[in-house]
Design a protein around this motif. Structure first.
Motif, PDB file in Angstrom:
ATOM      1  N   PHE A 161       4.016   0.379   1.959  1.00 49.54           N
ATOM      2  CA  PHE A 161       3.856  -0.483   3.125  1.00 49.54           C
ATOM      3  C   PHE A 161       3.512  -1.882   2.639  1.00 49.54           C
TER       4      PHE A 161
ATOM      5  N   GLN B 165     -16.479  -7.817   7.298  1.00 52.03           N
ATOM      6  CA  GLN B 165     -16.205  -7.633   8.721  1.00 52.03           C
ATOM      7  C   GLN B 165     -17.111  -6.554   9.328  1.00 52.03           C
TER       8      GLN B 165
ATOM      9  N   ARG C 125       1.949   4.593   1.277  1.00 52.00           N
ATOM     10  CA  ARG C 125       1.839   5.318   2.543  1.00 52.00           C
ATOM     11  C   ARG C 125       2.752   6.524   2.494  1.00 52.00           C
TER      12      ARG C 125
ATOM     13  N   ALA D 201       1.957  -5.095   2.943  1.00 55.52           N
ATOM     14  CA  ALA D 201       0.957  -5.768   3.778  1.00 55.52           C
ATOM     15  C   ALA D 201       1.059  -7.281   3.652  1.00 55.52           C
TER      16      ALA D 201
ATOM     17  N   PHE E  19       0.846  -1.202   0.000  1.00 58.58           N
ATOM     18  CA  PHE E  19       0.000   0.000   0.000  1.00 58.58           C
ATOM     19  C   PHE E  19       0.872   1.239   0.000  1.00 58.58           C
TER      20      PHE E  19
ATOM     21  N   SER F  17      -4.183  -9.479  14.522  1.00 57.69           N
ATOM     22  CA  SER F  17      -4.832  -8.334  13.885  1.00 57.69           C
ATOM     23  C   SER F  17      -3.830  -7.566  13.024  1.00 57.69           C
ATOM     24  N   GLY F  18      -4.244  -7.222  11.831  1.00 61.44           N
ATOM     25  CA  GLY F  18      -3.379  -6.440  10.948  1.00 61.44           C
ATOM     26  C   GLY F  18      -2.407  -7.277  10.137  1.00 61.44           C
ATOM     27  N   CYS F  19      -2.581  -8.614  10.141  1.00 63.42           N
ATOM     28  CA  CYS F  19      -1.609  -9.446   9.434  1.00 63.42           C
ATOM     29  C   CYS F  19      -1.969  -9.619   7.964  1.00 63.42           C
ATOM     30  N   GLY F  20      -3.089  -9.049   7.533  1.00 67.91           N
ATOM     31  CA  GLY F  20      -3.393  -9.082   6.106  1.00 67.91           C
ATOM     32  C   GLY F  20      -4.488 -10.063   5.714  1.00 67.91           C
ATOM     33  N   LYS F  21      -5.303 -10.505   6.669  1.00 74.88           N
ATOM     34  CA  LYS F  21      -6.373 -11.463   6.361  1.00 74.88           C
ATOM     35  C   LYS F  21      -7.418 -10.826   5.446  1.00 74.88           C
ATOM     36  N   THR F  22      -7.884  -9.645   5.836  1.00 74.46           N
ATOM     37  CA  THR F  22      -8.892  -8.964   5.020  1.00 74.46           C
ATOM     38  C   THR F  22      -8.333  -8.623   3.645  1.00 74.46           C
ATOM     39  N   THR F  23      -7.064  -8.220   3.616  1.00 74.75           N
ATOM     40  CA  THR F  23      -6.429  -7.901   2.340  1.00 74.75           C
ATOM     41  C   THR F  23      -6.479  -9.103   1.403  1.00 74.75           C
TER      42      THR F  23
ATOM     43  N   HIS G 200     -11.218 -14.885  14.402  1.00 79.01           N
ATOM     44  CA  HIS G 200     -10.269 -14.707  15.502  1.00 79.01           C
ATOM     45  C   HIS G 200     -10.369 -15.871  16.475  1.00 79.01           C
TER      46      HIS G 200
HETATM   47  N1  LIG Z   1      -6.201   0.603   1.890  1.00 75.93           N
HETATM   48  C1  LIG Z   1      -5.124   0.472   2.698  1.00 75.93           C
HETATM   49  N2  LIG Z   1      -4.166   1.414   2.694  1.00 75.93           N
HETATM   50  C2  LIG Z   1      -3.086   1.314   3.478  1.00 75.93           C
HETATM   51  N3  LIG Z   1      -2.845   0.272   4.302  1.00 75.93           N
HETATM   52  C3  LIG Z   1      -3.756  -0.710   4.351  1.00 75.93           C
HETATM   53  C4  LIG Z   1      -4.952  -0.668   3.570  1.00 75.93           C
HETATM   54  N4  LIG Z   1      -5.676  -1.773   3.826  1.00 75.93           N
HETATM   55  C5  LIG Z   1      -4.984  -2.461   4.751  1.00 75.93           C
HETATM   56  N5  LIG Z   1      -3.817  -1.844   5.063  1.00 75.93           N
HETATM   57  C6  LIG Z   1      -2.794  -2.316   6.001  1.00 75.93           C
HETATM   58  O1  LIG Z   1      -2.512  -3.654   5.695  1.00 75.93           O
HETATM   59  C7  LIG Z   1      -2.373  -4.415   6.876  1.00 75.93           C
HETATM   60  C8  LIG Z   1      -3.311  -5.588   6.828  1.00 75.93           C
HETATM   61  O2  LIG Z   1      -4.647  -5.125   6.940  1.00 75.93           O
HETATM   62  P1  LIG Z   1      -5.876  -6.119   6.990  1.00 75.93           P
HETATM   63  O3  LIG Z   1      -7.107  -5.320   7.049  1.00 75.93           O
HETATM   64  O4  LIG Z   1      -5.752  -7.098   5.891  1.00 75.93           O
HETATM   65  O5  LIG Z   1      -5.634  -6.860   8.387  1.00 75.93           O
HETATM   66  P2  LIG Z   1      -6.489  -8.011   9.082  1.00 75.93           P
HETATM   67  O6  LIG Z   1      -5.608  -9.188   9.199  1.00 75.93           O
HETATM   68  O7  LIG Z   1      -7.774  -8.198   8.382  1.00 75.93           O
HETATM   69  O8  LIG Z   1      -6.737  -7.402  10.541  1.00 75.93           O
HETATM   70  P3  LIG Z   1      -8.001  -7.562  11.514  1.00 75.93           P
HETATM   71  O9  LIG Z   1      -7.904  -8.916  12.111  1.00 75.93           O
HETATM   72  O10 LIG Z   1      -7.786  -6.504  12.527  1.00 75.93           O
HETATM   73  O11 LIG Z   1      -9.227  -7.360  10.688  1.00 75.93           O
HETATM   74  C9  LIG Z   1      -2.624  -3.472   8.035  1.00 75.93           C
HETATM   75  O12 LIG Z   1      -1.377  -3.092   8.567  1.00 75.93           O
HETATM   76  C10 LIG Z   1      -3.321  -2.299   7.419  1.00 75.93           C
HETATM   77  O13 LIG Z   1      -2.952  -1.116   8.078  1.00 75.93           O
END
Ligand SMILES: Nc1ncnc2c1ncn2[C@@H]1O[C@H](COP(=O)(O)OP(=O)(O)OP(=O)(O)O)[C@@H](O)[C@H]1O
Ligand SMILES: [Mg+2]
Lengths: 263, 274
Positions: B20, B83, B15, B22, B13, B42-48, B193
């Motif tokens: 950054f 989510q 930044r 991800a 991403f 949290s924040g490890c990139g699952k949603t990504t 989770h």
């Molecule tokens: N559009 C974006 N722009 C910049 N950074 C992003 C964007 N989307 C996600 N990130 C970063 O990518 C990383 C992974 O985000 P993601 O949402 O995939 O985490 P996650 O595993 O789903 O977390 P959670 O369990 O909290 O939902 C995070 O550090 C987030 O800050």
């Protein structure tokens, strides 16, 4: 204060306070009119006589009904033209970067021009008739609706847009079921500002040149030094403006039923 | 054919002060009809990862394929439970549930019986004409689940779909999900989770580690589930099995060593464990 009983609250309710304020205002008016020059501050009785004259025999070329109808019709037409152009352009600018690039600079140029500055051009192009008024209103009322529509579209929650996309929304459904309702609260607040601006621009334009309308009544009364009539026309302007804003509020509540039900 | 294949996928991403990362190269294959759960801090990139499969985002490098075709955007073969629910606030519960059907050109009359069925399945009877903000978080989540399930997609992408549910409803929804996926073989990518939830539902559990996101380990559950017939037993019984507890404990250890946010993973799983 905070612990007011229900009885207290109903006695001191808004209608009672409002009514008392009006009565107080009328008394203060009457007293001050008595003690000043009647040519400057009309007495309540003079205003009443002027109102009767305007409503029955007429003044400045027409009766109250004719002037009011003319003004309302023009304000509404100007507002409709402004909203009808600002809404699609605002939507296009919100949804497409290239539309934003095309219209953005034009809007940035029109935006700082005060409504009254359009009047000379309008008179040269359209004369003293209806066209000039609609033109002035258009350029005055255009910007608030446009800016709010644009901002409304841009601030629709991207997750909701994503959800609609993954569930199969094409461009049409996206516009009708997602973008428009999502932007609607801001669009309506833009429309409200535009409507008030329309009314202001119209009365201003009528002051400068018109054959009919409440602004014409105001201007004629000023030339005749007829303060009672000036107050009547001002009151009519106020009532019309407030009524149109109220009507728009009714339409808004109709169009946005999901906001009405409070959680 | 509806398998999901992530091959050497990265996502960076923009930044302030540079890119950054991800996801560092992630390779993950979910065969047709498999149920894969993803756990990770949290924040490890699952949603990504899930957004890439949904076609809502594109990888910086690498490829994402669904059903043998490269993903270029959302498609009718996939549905997503978000989510954050992402319901349309201006539509009633019925209209939200039926939204995908309407987009597919189905008339209200055709959609009605289906919508009513899902209202009942999700125990939302009597709320059909409410707006989302009039519902509790758990009820909103059930509307979002119904909106996706009703489309009967080959691929279900679910991002912590049961996160806002109370313990009892959560278990009922898990059983419902098992029924739904057992009926027609569906490919499911399921982020959670809860380690228990992952163990109970998934054929395989992917443990991710963060910063940048990567696959740390993949734990197989399918062979045990089949051998011990978990699907035919109530959740509480399965959760007492030694085999279940062993897998759960192993996942926990992996998560703890996966990194920075172990507290997060632990607190999210406790309520179901007790
Ligand atoms: N559009 C974006 N722009 C910049 N950074 C992003 C964007 N989307 C996600 N990130 C970063 O990518 C990383 C992974 O985000 P993601 O949402 O995939 O985490 P996650 O595993 O789903 O977390 P959670 O369990 O909290 O939902 C995070 O550090 C987030 O800050
Ligand atoms: Mg997430």
């Amino acid at each position: 204060m905070a612990a007011a009983s229900p009885l207290h609250r109903s006695l001191l309710g808004a209608p009672v306070i409002g009514g008392a304020a009006v009565v107080g205002f009328l008394i203060a008016w009457w007293v001050s009119a008595k003690s000043f020059d009647p040519m400057r501050i009309p007495q309540p009785g003079d205003v009443w006589d002027a109102a009767v004259q305007l409503a029955t025999t007429g003044y400045a070329g027409g009766t109250l009904a004719q002037h009011t109808l003319q003004s309302i019709m023009l304000a509404f037409m100007g507002f409709a033209v402004a909203a009808g152009t600002a809404l699609p352009i605002g939507l296009a600018m919100g949804m497409s970067r290239s539309a934003e690039a095309v219209f953005g600079p034009i809007v940035a140029f029109i935006r700082p021009i005060p409504p009254l500055a359009w009047i000379p051009l309008a008179i040269i192009w359209f004369g003293l008739g209806d066209g000039a008024k609609i033109f002035v209103i258009w350029f005055t009322a255009f910007v608030p609706t446009l800016i709010n529509t644009f901002t409304g579209v841009r601030t629709v929650d991207p997750t909701i847009i994503a959800a609609a996309r993954v569930h199969g929304a094409g461009p049409r459904r996206m516009l009708l079921d997602v973008i428009l309702p999502g932007a609607a609260p801001l669009i309506f607040s833009g429309l409200r500002v535009s409507l008030q601006a329309s009314w202001m621009a119209l009365v201003a334009a009528e002051l400068i040149g018109a054959f009919f309308g409440l602004g014409r009544v105001l201007m004629t009364a000023a030339q005749d030094i007829f303060p009672g009539m000036i107050v009547v026309a001002m009151a009519a302007v106020a009532v019309c403006g407030a009524t149109m804003t109220w009507l728009l509020g009714v339409v808004e509540r109709r169009c946005l039923p999901w906001l009405k039900v409070t959680p | 054919m509806s398998g999901i294949a992530f091959t050497d996928v990265t996502r960076a991403f923009e930044r302030k002060g540079g890119a950054f990362q991800a996801l560092e190269p992630v390779t993950l294959h979910v065969p047709d009809g498999e149920f894969v759960a993803i756990v990770g801090p949290s924040g490890c990139g699952k949603t990504t990862l899930l957004r890439l499969a949904a076609g809502l985002d594109h990888p910086t490098t690498g490829s994402v394929m669904v059903g043998g075709r490269a993903v270029t955007g959302p498609g009718p073969d996939r549905a997503v439970v978000f989510q954050q629910f992402a319901l349309l606030p201006w539509k009633t519960v019925r209209q939200n549930i039926g939204f995908g059907l309407k987009c597919r050109g189905m008339s209200d009359a055709e959609a009605r019986p289906l919508v009513e069925r899902y209202l009942a399945t999700m125990r939302l009877e009597g709320h059909g004409d409410s707006y989302p903000h009039q519902l509790s978080g758990g009820m909103q989540q059930r509307v979002a689940i119904a909106r996706s399930f009703i489309l009967e997609p080959e691929v279900l992408l679910m991002d912590e779909p049961f996160g806002a549910l109370d313990a009892q409803t959560r278990i009922e929804m898990q059983e419902e999900l098992i029924r739904l996926t057992a009926g027609q073989r569906r490919t499911v990518l399921f982020i959670t989770h809860s380690v228990e939830e992952a163990t109970y539902l998934a054929d395989r559990v992917v443990v991710m580690a963060g910063r940048p996101g990567s696959v740390r380990e993949i734990v197989d559950v399918a062979s045990l589930r089949k051998a011990e017939r978990w699907a035919e037993r109530p959740v509480e019984e399965v959760m007492e099995l030694d085999s279940f507890i062993r897998i759960r404990t192993r996942l926990w250890r992996l998560l703890r060593s996966a990194g920075a946010h172990r507290d997060d993973a632990a607190t999210h799983t406790l309520p179901i464990a007790s």
